[in-house]
Design a protein around this motif. Structure first.
Motif, PDB file in Angstrom:
ATOM      1  N   LEU A  97      -6.394   1.342   4.234  1.00  0.00           N
ATOM      2  CA  LEU A  97      -6.678   0.152   3.435  1.00  0.00           C
ATOM      3  C   LEU A  97      -5.402  -0.423   2.837  1.00  0.00           C
ATOM      4  O   LEU A  97      -4.475   0.318   2.473  1.00  0.00           O
ATOM      5  N   SER A  98      -5.384  -1.730   2.697  1.00  0.00           N
ATOM      6  CA  SER A  98      -4.305  -2.398   1.967  1.00  0.00           C
ATOM      7  C   SER A  98      -4.779  -2.686   0.556  1.00  0.00           C
ATOM      8  O   SER A  98      -5.970  -2.913   0.322  1.00  0.00           O
ATOM      9  N   SER A  99      -3.861  -2.673  -0.395  1.00  0.00           N
ATOM     10  CA  SER A  99      -4.216  -2.914  -1.794  1.00  0.00           C
ATOM     11  C   SER A  99      -4.557  -4.382  -2.009  1.00  0.00           C
ATOM     12  O   SER A  99      -4.002  -5.268  -1.351  1.00  0.00           O
ATOM     13  N   ALA A 100      -5.453  -4.619  -2.958  1.00  0.00           N
ATOM     14  CA  ALA A 100      -5.920  -5.986  -3.212  1.00  0.00           C
ATOM     15  C   ALA A 100      -4.807  -6.888  -3.724  1.00  0.00           C
ATOM     16  O   ALA A 100      -4.802  -8.085  -3.460  1.00  0.00           O
ATOM     17  N   GLY A 101      -3.848  -6.316  -4.438  1.00  0.00           N
ATOM     18  CA  GLY A 101      -2.811  -7.143  -5.040  1.00  0.00           C
ATOM     19  C   GLY A 101      -1.606  -7.400  -4.166  1.00  0.00           C
ATOM     20  O   GLY A 101      -0.598  -7.942  -4.646  1.00  0.00           O
ATOM     21  N   ASN A 113     -11.063  -5.409   2.067  1.00  0.00           N
ATOM     22  CA  ASN A 113     -10.217  -5.396   3.253  1.00  0.00           C
ATOM     23  C   ASN A 113     -10.884  -6.128   4.419  1.00  0.00           C
ATOM     24  O   ASN A 113     -10.222  -6.781   5.227  1.00  0.00           O
ATOM     25  N   PHE A 114     -12.211  -6.010   4.490  1.00  0.00           N
ATOM     26  CA  PHE A 114     -12.937  -6.703   5.557  1.00  0.00           C
ATOM     27  C   PHE A 114     -12.809  -8.208   5.393  1.00  0.00           C
ATOM     28  O   PHE A 114     -12.580  -8.939   6.381  1.00  0.00           O
ATOM     29  N   VAL A 115     -12.936  -8.704   4.174  1.00  0.00           N
ATOM     30  CA  VAL A 115     -12.783 -10.137   3.924  1.00  0.00           C
ATOM     31  C   VAL A 115     -11.368 -10.595   4.305  1.00  0.00           C
ATOM     32  O   VAL A 115     -11.188 -11.619   4.980  1.00  0.00           O
ATOM     33  N   ALA A 116     -10.353  -9.814   3.881  1.00  0.00           N
ATOM     34  CA  ALA A 116      -8.972 -10.179   4.216  1.00  0.00           C
ATOM     35  C   ALA A 116      -8.755 -10.182   5.726  1.00  0.00           C
ATOM     36  O   ALA A 116      -8.044 -11.047   6.263  1.00  0.00           O
ATOM     37  N   ALA A 117      -9.372  -9.224   6.418  1.00  0.00           N
ATOM     38  CA  ALA A 117      -9.232  -9.166   7.875  1.00  0.00           C
ATOM     39  C   ALA A 117      -9.865 -10.386   8.534  1.00  0.00           C
ATOM     40  O   ALA A 117      -9.313 -10.967   9.481  1.00  0.00           O
ATOM     41  N   VAL A 163      -6.530  -7.354  13.702  1.00  0.00           N
ATOM     42  CA  VAL A 163      -6.834  -7.031  12.302  1.00  0.00           C
ATOM     43  C   VAL A 163      -8.333  -7.187  12.044  1.00  0.00           C
ATOM     44  O   VAL A 163      -8.956  -6.349  11.372  1.00  0.00           O
ATOM     45  N   THR A 164      -8.912  -8.263  12.582  1.00  0.00           N
ATOM     46  CA  THR A 164     -10.346  -8.508  12.372  1.00  0.00           C
ATOM     47  C   THR A 164     -11.188  -7.392  12.984  1.00  0.00           C
ATOM     48  O   THR A 164     -12.154  -6.916  12.364  1.00  0.00           O
ATOM     49  N   ARG A 165     -10.843  -6.972  14.205  1.00  0.00           N
ATOM     50  CA  ARG A 165     -11.596  -5.902  14.851  1.00  0.00           C
ATOM     51  C   ARG A 165     -11.493  -4.600  14.053  1.00  0.00           C
ATOM     52  O   ARG A 165     -12.498  -3.906  13.853  1.00  0.00           O
ATOM     53  N   PHE A 166     -10.271  -4.285  13.608  1.00  0.00           N
ATOM     54  CA  PHE A 166     -10.098  -3.045  12.843  1.00  0.00           C
ATOM     55  C   PHE A 166     -10.848  -3.123  11.515  1.00  0.00           C
ATOM     56  O   PHE A 166     -11.509  -2.168  11.095  1.00  0.00           O
ATOM     57  N   GLN A 182     -13.864  -0.634  10.275  1.00  0.00           N
ATOM     58  CA  GLN A 182     -13.822   0.076   8.994  1.00  0.00           C
ATOM     59  C   GLN A 182     -15.005  -0.298   8.113  1.00  0.00           C
ATOM     60  O   GLN A 182     -15.561   0.545   7.407  1.00  0.00           O
ATOM     61  N   ALA A 183     -15.408  -1.565   8.170  1.00  0.00           N
ATOM     62  CA  ALA A 183     -16.556  -2.000   7.367  1.00  0.00           C
ATOM     63  C   ALA A 183     -17.824  -1.306   7.839  1.00  0.00           C
ATOM     64  O   ALA A 183     -18.657  -0.895   7.018  1.00  0.00           O
ATOM     65  N   ILE A 184     -17.982  -1.170   9.154  1.00  0.00           N
ATOM     66  CA  ILE A 184     -19.166  -0.480   9.678  1.00  0.00           C
ATOM     67  C   ILE A 184     -19.180   0.970   9.208  1.00  0.00           C
ATOM     68  O   ILE A 184     -20.195   1.475   8.702  1.00  0.00           O
TER      69      ILE A 184
END
Length: 396
Positions: free
Chosen positions: A196-200, A291-295, A303-306, A310-312
């Motif tokens: 995961l990437s940090s929100a900030g 992270n899913f929204v950011a992807a 990035v979207t696929r990953f 991860q969201a699933i």
């Protein structure tokens, strides 16, 4: 023995008063249905009745607590059911996002939808009961447990406790659950991890791939310095981050792959100094959704696929977490129901015992009342006859 007129009057009055007293007692027994009207009537029964009355009162308090516990557990269960519906919906959208035919506009529409679901999940996690207390805050029931948003990330301000309520002499029942264990402890499937990437983060780099080779299951934190340069900390073995690990860095166009501790993590985009990332087997539902929204907003298909994968996995883990807690809530509701049945039986037993100790036998009480009325009338009539005895009645 010399009988005086005064003695006759005194004795007659005493008999009438005694009969009146007994008649009054019988009248009270018939009127109240109680044979023990004062401790002096039956000291042993009075003492025992006091003990039983106290036990009955305590049982009534437990019954009241059981009702409150049932209401509270039903509230928790309803909120958990709502959370289950929400994460199921997010999982469905994550599967949908993997459609290779979707345009960037369509992915952005899903991102807007997930953003709303993020806020909805925060609302569920911050649910309050009828008294205004937060049900997922642990012992800190007066403090909002989940604070933050999609941009800044979510912070849990509660604790790990669960408030309890005494529903019997030997049972303190948990009636709430810690939101941390429900929403912040999502466990990745065996052999996998969350990256995961940090929100900030201010850079554009997002995780686009993760490979695990002899991964030890530890939690790793990655920080980005100027350059960019990368430092990795094994937060499991080195919680104070005293011994940084230098990863192997491989750059391929806009992709940067970091290799460390059996982990190979690929970032797509430009990382900025101060950005941070994490790899571990445990994640927060809010971080996974963020992270899913950011992807989805990245416009990068890898990035979207990953992010979708991860969201699933994250929503599956969230369902498991919620179901585990909900099963516990259900078992506690069953326990309360059992205690309510026990309490009802006890209350009936106490009532029967009190009836046996205190209640009057109506047939006997009415019979005594009638008999004492006759005795009183006889005493009154005899007093009248005796009081009229005088020599003057026989003088012509």
């Amino acid at each position: 023995m010399r009988v005086t007129t005064g003695m006759i009057f005194e004795s007659g009055v005493a008999q009438i008063q005694s009969q009146n007293s007994q008649l009054l007692k019988s009248q009270k027994e018939v009127a109240t249905g109680r044979r023990v009207l004062a401790p002096s009537d039956d000291p042993v029964a009075s003492a025992r009745a006091l003990e039983v009355t106290q036990s009955k009162s305590v049982n009534a308090l437990y019954t009241s607590n059981q009702g409150y516990a049932t209401d509270q557990l039903k509230l928790v269960d309803s909120k958990l059911s709502a959370a289950t519906d929400l994460v199921t919906y997010v999982r469905t959208r994550a599967v949908e996002s993997g459609n290779g035919a979707y345009t960037n506009s369509e992915q952005l529409s899903i991102a807007a939808d997930i953003t709303q679901q993020y806020s909805a999940l925060q609302g569920i996690a911050n649910s309050q009961d009828s008294t205004g207390e937060y049900i997922f805050g642990g012992y800190t029931s007066n403090t909002q447990p989940f604070v933050g948003n999609l941009t800044t990330g979510m912070t849990y301000q509660g604790d790990q406790g669960a408030r309890t309520l005494q529903i019997s002499s030997s049972r303190n029942l948990p009636i709430t659950s810690s939101g941390d264990e429900i929403f912040n402890v999502l466990r990745a499937p065996a052999g996998s991890a969350f990256a995961l990437s940090s929100a900030g983060n201010t850079g554009t780099a997002l995780v686009s791939g993760l490979g695990l080779n002899a991964y030890n299951g530890h939690s790793y934190d990655i920080s980005v310095g100027a350059g960019p340069t990368y430092q990795v900390f094994d937060s499991t073995a080195d919680p104070t981050h005293a011994a940084p690990i230098t990863p192997t860095v491989t750059v391929n166009g806009s992709d940067t792959t970091l290799t460390f501790g059996g982990v190979s993590m690929t970032l797509s985009g430009a990382a900025a100094a101060g950005d941070s990332y994490s790899v571990g087997t445990v994640a927060s539902a809010f971080d996974v959704m963020g992270n899913f929204v950011a992807a989805l907003q990245s416009g990068n298909s890898a990035v979207t696929r990953f992010g979708g994968r991860q969201a699933i996995a994250g929503m599956d883990a969230a369902q498991d977490s919620i179901s585990r807690v909900q099963a516990g809530v259900g078992s506690r509701m069953l326990e309360v129901e059992t205690q309510q049945n026990i309490g009802s039986s006890l209350d009936l037993q106490y009532s029967e015992t009190l009836s046996r100790l205190q209640d009057a036998d109506y047939a006997s009480a009415v019979s005594n009342l009638s008999q004492q009325q006759i005795y009183l009338q006889a005493a009154q009539q005899s007093f009248i006859k005796v009081s009229n005895l005088s020599l003057f009645n026989y003088i012509n």
